[in-house]
Scaffold this motif. Structure first.
Motif, PDB file in Angstrom:
ATOM      1  N   GLY A 191       0.827  -1.211   0.000  1.00 28.84           N
ATOM      2  CA  GLY A 191       0.000   0.000   0.000  1.00 28.84           C
ATOM      3  C   GLY A 191       0.855   1.253   0.000  1.00 28.84           C
ATOM      4  O   GLY A 191       1.649   1.471   0.926  1.00 28.84           O
ATOM      5  N   GLY A 192       0.701   2.044  -1.053  1.00 30.68           N
ATOM      6  CA  GLY A 192       1.494   3.268  -1.192  1.00 30.68           C
ATOM      7  C   GLY A 192       0.680   4.521  -0.942  1.00 30.68           C
ATOM      8  O   GLY A 192       0.846   5.532  -1.625  1.00 30.68           O
ATOM      9  N   GLY A 193      -0.224   4.472   0.039  1.00 31.57           N
ATOM     10  CA  GLY A 193      -0.888   5.702   0.504  1.00 31.57           C
ATOM     11  C   GLY A 193       0.033   6.386   1.510  1.00 31.57           C
ATOM     12  O   GLY A 193       1.177   5.960   1.730  1.00 31.57           O
ATOM     13  N   GLN A 240     -14.961  19.671 -12.899  1.00 32.67           N
ATOM     14  CA  GLN A 240     -14.824  18.240 -12.639  1.00 32.67           C
ATOM     15  C   GLN A 240     -15.374  17.958 -11.247  1.00 32.67           C
ATOM     16  O   GLN A 240     -15.184  18.760 -10.324  1.00 32.67           O
ATOM     17  CB  GLN A 240     -13.352  17.809 -12.692  1.00 32.67           C
ATOM     18  CG  GLN A 240     -13.123  16.326 -12.499  1.00 32.67           C
ATOM     19  CD  GLN A 240     -13.889  15.476 -13.513  1.00 32.67           C
ATOM     20  OE1 GLN A 240     -15.076  15.197 -13.329  1.00 32.67           O
ATOM     21  NE2 GLN A 240     -13.223  15.110 -14.597  1.00 32.67           N
ATOM     22  N   ILE A 241     -16.078  16.843 -11.128  1.00 31.59           N
ATOM     23  CA  ILE A 241     -16.563  16.426  -9.800  1.00 31.59           C
ATOM     24  C   ILE A 241     -15.913  15.094  -9.458  1.00 31.59           C
ATOM     25  O   ILE A 241     -15.875  14.192 -10.291  1.00 31.59           O
ATOM     26  CB  ILE A 241     -18.101  16.301  -9.798  1.00 31.59           C
ATOM     27  CG1 ILE A 241     -18.711  17.704  -9.864  1.00 31.59           C
ATOM     28  CG2 ILE A 241     -18.594  15.556  -8.562  1.00 31.59           C
ATOM     29  CD1 ILE A 241     -20.204  17.736  -9.876  1.00 31.59           C
ATOM     30  N   VAL A 242     -15.363  15.003  -8.252  1.00 29.66           N
ATOM     31  CA  VAL A 242     -14.754  13.747  -7.799  1.00 29.66           C
ATOM     32  C   VAL A 242     -15.554  13.286  -6.577  1.00 29.66           C
ATOM     33  O   VAL A 242     -15.582  13.980  -5.562  1.00 29.66           O
ATOM     34  CB  VAL A 242     -13.274  13.933  -7.413  1.00 29.66           C
ATOM     35  CG1 VAL A 242     -12.622  12.584  -7.094  1.00 29.66           C
ATOM     36  CG2 VAL A 242     -12.500  14.653  -8.516  1.00 29.66           C
ATOM     37  N   ARG A 243     -16.216  12.148  -6.724  1.00 33.12           N
ATOM     38  CA  ARG A 243     -16.993  11.620  -5.596  1.00 33.12           C
ATOM     39  C   ARG A 243     -16.274  10.391  -5.068  1.00 33.12           C
ATOM     40  O   ARG A 243     -16.239   9.365  -5.736  1.00 33.12           O
ATOM     41  CB  ARG A 243     -18.404  11.276  -6.057  1.00 33.12           C
ATOM     42  CG  ARG A 243     -19.132  12.501  -6.560  1.00 33.12           C
ATOM     43  CD  ARG A 243     -20.585  12.221  -6.841  1.00 33.12           C
ATOM     44  NE  ARG A 243     -20.851  12.051  -8.246  1.00 33.12           N
ATOM     45  CZ  ARG A 243     -22.018  12.296  -8.829  1.00 33.12           C
ATOM     46  NH1 ARG A 243     -23.041  12.715  -8.107  1.00 33.12           N
ATOM     47  NH2 ARG A 243     -22.188  12.109 -10.111  1.00 33.12           N
ATOM     48  N   GLU A 244     -15.661  10.538  -3.918  1.00 31.28           N
ATOM     49  CA  GLU A 244     -14.963   9.400  -3.291  1.00 31.28           C
ATOM     50  C   GLU A 244     -15.980   8.727  -2.379  1.00 31.28           C
ATOM     51  O   GLU A 244     -16.291   9.230  -1.292  1.00 31.28           O
ATOM     52  CB  GLU A 244     -13.759   9.893  -2.471  1.00 31.28           C
ATOM     53  CG  GLU A 244     -12.635  10.446  -3.307  1.00 31.28           C
ATOM     54  CD  GLU A 244     -11.565   9.397  -3.648  1.00 31.28           C
ATOM     55  OE1 GLU A 244     -11.773   8.205  -3.360  1.00 31.28           O
ATOM     56  OE2 GLU A 244     -10.530   9.804  -4.205  1.00 31.28           O
ATOM     57  N   ARG A 245     -16.527   7.607  -2.847  1.00 31.21           N
ATOM     58  CA  ARG A 245     -17.624   6.966  -2.099  1.00 31.21           C
ATOM     59  C   ARG A 245     -17.152   6.387  -0.777  1.00 31.21           C
ATOM     60  O   ARG A 245     -17.882   6.371   0.194  1.00 31.21           O
ATOM     61  CB  ARG A 245     -18.241   5.846  -2.936  1.00 31.21           C
ATOM     62  CG  ARG A 245     -19.079   6.382  -4.071  1.00 31.21           C
ATOM     63  CD  ARG A 245     -19.466   5.299  -5.053  1.00 31.21           C
ATOM     64  NE  ARG A 245     -20.036   5.910  -6.244  1.00 31.21           N
ATOM     65  CZ  ARG A 245     -21.348   5.965  -6.486  1.00 31.21           C
ATOM     66  NH1 ARG A 245     -22.201   5.425  -5.658  1.00 31.21           N
ATOM     67  NH2 ARG A 245     -21.797   6.568  -7.560  1.00 31.21           N
ATOM     68  N   ARG A 246     -15.948   5.873  -0.749  1.00 31.63           N
ATOM     69  CA  ARG A 246     -15.416   5.275   0.483  1.00 31.63           C
ATOM     70  C   ARG A 246     -14.267   6.145   0.970  1.00 31.63           C
ATOM     71  O   ARG A 246     -13.150   5.684   1.156  1.00 31.63           O
ATOM     72  CB  ARG A 246     -14.965   3.843   0.215  1.00 31.63           C
ATOM     73  CG  ARG A 246     -16.120   2.948  -0.253  1.00 31.63           C
ATOM     74  CD  ARG A 246     -15.622   1.715  -0.957  1.00 31.63           C
ATOM     75  NE  ARG A 246     -14.946   0.830  -0.036  1.00 31.63           N
ATOM     76  CZ  ARG A 246     -15.552  -0.057   0.728  1.00 31.63           C
ATOM     77  NH1 ARG A 246     -16.852  -0.186   0.672  1.00 31.63           N
ATOM     78  NH2 ARG A 246     -14.877  -0.800   1.548  1.00 31.63           N
ATOM     79  N   ALA A 247     -14.571   7.423   1.146  1.00 35.45           N
ATOM     80  CA  ALA A 247     -13.510   8.385   1.496  1.00 35.45           C
ATOM     81  C   ALA A 247     -12.906   8.075   2.858  1.00 35.45           C
ATOM     82  O   ALA A 247     -11.688   8.126   3.033  1.00 35.45           O
ATOM     83  CB  ALA A 247     -14.067   9.802   1.471  1.00 35.45           C
ATOM     84  N   VAL A 253       0.825   6.140  -7.051  1.00 41.81           N
ATOM     85  CA  VAL A 253       1.059   6.134  -5.608  1.00 41.81           C
ATOM     86  C   VAL A 253       0.235   7.277  -4.987  1.00 41.81           C
ATOM     87  O   VAL A 253      -0.069   8.252  -5.641  1.00 41.81           O
ATOM     88  CB  VAL A 253       2.581   6.311  -5.334  1.00 41.81           C
ATOM     89  CG1 VAL A 253       2.882   6.325  -3.844  1.00 41.81           C
ATOM     90  CG2 VAL A 253       3.354   5.188  -6.005  1.00 41.81           C
ATOM     91  N   GLY A 254      -0.139   7.127  -3.728  1.00 35.12           N
ATOM     92  CA  GLY A 254      -0.828   8.223  -3.034  1.00 35.12           C
ATOM     93  C   GLY A 254      -2.184   7.853  -2.460  1.00 35.12           C
ATOM     94  O   GLY A 254      -2.688   8.527  -1.581  1.00 35.12           O
ATOM     95  N   GLY A 255      -2.807   6.793  -2.991  1.00 39.06           N
ATOM     96  CA  GLY A 255      -4.089   6.343  -2.444  1.00 39.06           C
ATOM     97  C   GLY A 255      -5.136   7.439  -2.485  1.00 39.06           C
ATOM     98  O   GLY A 255      -5.368   8.057  -3.530  1.00 39.06           O
ATOM     99  N   ARG A 256      -5.702   7.738  -1.327  1.00 42.52           N
ATOM    100  CA  ARG A 256      -6.775   8.748  -1.261  1.00 42.52           C
ATOM    101  C   ARG A 256      -6.241  10.171  -1.169  1.00 42.52           C
ATOM    102  O   ARG A 256      -7.003  11.111  -0.947  1.00 42.52           O
ATOM    103  CB  ARG A 256      -7.671   8.445  -0.063  1.00 42.52           C
ATOM    104  CG  ARG A 256      -8.690   7.343  -0.354  1.00 42.52           C
ATOM    105  CD  ARG A 256      -9.369   6.903   0.913  1.00 42.52           C
ATOM    106  NE  ARG A 256      -8.504   6.055   1.705  1.00 42.52           N
ATOM    107  CZ  ARG A 256      -8.557   5.930   3.014  1.00 42.52           C
ATOM    108  NH1 ARG A 256      -9.442   6.614   3.690  1.00 42.52           N
ATOM    109  NH2 ARG A 256      -7.735   5.127   3.657  1.00 42.52           N
ATOM    110  N   CYS A 257      -4.954  10.344  -1.315  1.00 44.17           N
ATOM    111  CA  CYS A 257      -4.335  11.666  -1.179  1.00 44.17           C
ATOM    112  C   CYS A 257      -3.387  11.842  -2.368  1.00 44.17           C
ATOM    113  O   CYS A 257      -2.203  11.573  -2.266  1.00 44.17           O
ATOM    114  CB  CYS A 257      -3.590  11.666   0.165  1.00 44.17           C
ATOM    115  SG  CYS A 257      -2.748  13.172   0.570  1.00 44.17           S
TER     116      CYS A 257
END
Ligand SMILES: Cc1cc2nc3c(=O)[nH]c(=O)nc-3n(C[C@H](O)[C@H](O)[C@H](O)COP(=O)(O)OP(=O)(O)OC[C@H]3O[C@@H](n4cnc5c(N)ncnc54)[C@H](O)[C@@H]3O)c2cc1C
Length: 417
Positions: free
Chosen positions: A9-11, A353-360, A37-41
């Motif tokens: 995991g490279g978050g 642009q809209i980014v919806r992170e469902r499992r934020a 790399v970066g995951g949710r960030c």
């Protein structure tokens, strides 16, 4: 021989562990399943706006000591930018009222007694009524610890806790809310300065960490999904990555810094949070007017925070589950309407642009918080990291870095180079 630590995991959590272990002389090998790399960030080039944008606007506070120390170590602390004082601009769209919250330096909260610094139409007594939150137990809901109503709630507690917990505050864990308040508001203004990676999350928090690990002989590989761990003699002996199998030496270790679902698949029987909340971000290609604040909190709007970057306006809506199925164009128009009201603009909607992170984030309720495991597993050379592990904080970059540091410290404790 140099010992190897494999990080799945490279978050931010995995990178934080990797940086600390590379610094301690380990050979670090980060295996990231995705192509980035970066995951949710993370940042990426977006064709709709023709801009490099972040998946989500990320705010850290100057009291997030682990994040700042991580950025300092990888040489990018200057990339986290914000005002010299803890100042937060707000607008109440329903009341058409603007104010600036100014938290004084030092632990004594003089700002609460100063009507030019505190939230308009509130009194010091309103703030002291929040005291039960500070020491609430992990099993208590915010709604059971304090009254979730009134002007202070609407104009400060709601925006603060919704952003920090990503759940409607009354349902959130009072224990997690208390941790945030203790580490920021109660620590005084110098712990509350808002900081943003203005040049993008990847260039400030991700790429310098990759460079740091590689410069110390390590590797960071994308498209390396860890699919199976082989266990024997009380520890991990092999990692399977697709068709490649890596054998571990007797002194090698593994840090598993993947999201909870992947962790539970790789390690059957592991208890992990099972419910998640969404965050909606939108980005509009529009040069903000000169002197527009870097960020502004929006009360009684659809949007909650408006961020001004040199080439765009970006917004955040936390606890955004109600919006994940709304038609994109309709949502973009509703958001742009709010932006125009906040920024005092009359302008056609630009490229967006809209980014919806469902499992934020995992759901920061007392029940889900109770499912978070610690860093240590039943296997002597396998440790867990991730914002969803038991960090004592909600899912934040600070919690992620803390979890990575903690997993690294366990590796360091159980081995001696
Ligand atoms: C839209 C949004 C806004 C946010 N805003 C803020 C904010 O303002 N402030 C703040 O502090 N925090 C914020 N957060 C939270 C913050 O982004 C997270 O807490 C943090 O990024 C989590 O990092 P992590 O490394 O724990 O997990 P992740 O970023 O999820 O990293 C896990 C990595 O593991 C990889 N992986 C999965 N399975 C495998 C496998 N089998 N093998 C190898 N790799 C695998 C994944 O691809 C991923 O890259 C926000 C999050 C989102 C989504």
């Amino acid at each position: 021989m140099q010992r190897t630590v494999h990080i799945a995991g490279g978050g931010i959590s995995g990178l934080a562990a990797g940086v600390r272990l590379a610094d301690a002389g380990y050979l670090v090998r980060v295996h990231e399943a995705a192509q980035q790399v970066g995951g949710r960030c993370r940042s990426y080039f977006d064709g709709a706006t023709n801009l490099t944008i972040d998946n989500g606007n990320h705010l850290v506070l100057s009291g997030n000591h682990n994040v700042l120390a991580y950025a300092r170590k990888i040489g990018s602390e200057a990339g986290l930018q914000g005002p010299p004082e803890a100042e937060f601009q707000f607008i109440d769209l329903a009341a058409d009222k603007r104010w600036t919250l100014r938290i004084n330096d030092g632990r004594v909260p003089f700002w609460v007694f100063d009507r030019t610094r505190r939230v308009p139409d509130t009194s010091p007594a309103d703030y002291f009524a929040l005291a039960p939150l500070i020491w609430a137990s992990a099993g208590t809901r915010v709604g059971d610890a304090i009254k979730c109503e009134g002007v202070l709630y609407k104009r400060l507690v709601l925006p603060l806790l919704l952003a920090a917990l990503n759940i409607d505050p009354p349902d959130g864990s009072a224990g997690l809310a208390g941790a945030i308040i203790r580490e920021t508001l109660l620590a005084g203004g110098q712990a509350c300065r808002p900081l943003i990676a203005r040049d993008g999350l990847s260039s400030v928090l991700i790429e310098p960490a990759i460079d740091y690990i590689r410069a110390r002989g390590g590797s960071v590989d994308v498209g390396h999904e860890v699919r199976r761990l082989t266990m024997a003699n009380g520890g991990v002996t092999e990692l399977a990555l697709g068709d490649q199998t890596i054998a571990l030496g007797p002194e090698d270790a593994v840090v598993m810094a993947v999201p909870p679902r992947s962790a539970a698949t790789l390690l059957p029987g592991l208890t992990v949070p099972t419910r998640f909340r969404a965050i909606v971000n939108a980005h509009f290609r529009f040069v903000p007017p000169p002197h527009h604040p870097q960020m502004i909190g929006v009360v009684n709007g659809l949007i909650e925070w408006l961020f001004a970057f040199p080439d765009r306006f970006s917004i955040t809506i936390s606890g955004g589950d109600r919006l994940v199925d709304m038609p994109r164009e309709e949502l973009a128009r509703a958001i742009w309407k709010d932006i125009c009201a906040v920024a005092g603009l009359k302008a056609e909607m630009p490229a967006w642009q809209i980014v919806r992170e469902r499992r934020a984030t995992f759901e920061a309720s007392p029940e889900q918080n109770g499912l978070r495991p610690g860093a240590v597993t039943a296997w002597k050379n396998l440790f867990l990291a991730g914002d969803w592990t038991d960090t004592g904080l909600p899912a934040t970059i600070e919690g992620s870095v803390r979890s990575g540091n903690r997993a690294a410290d366990h590796v360091l404790k159980t081995r001696s180079i």
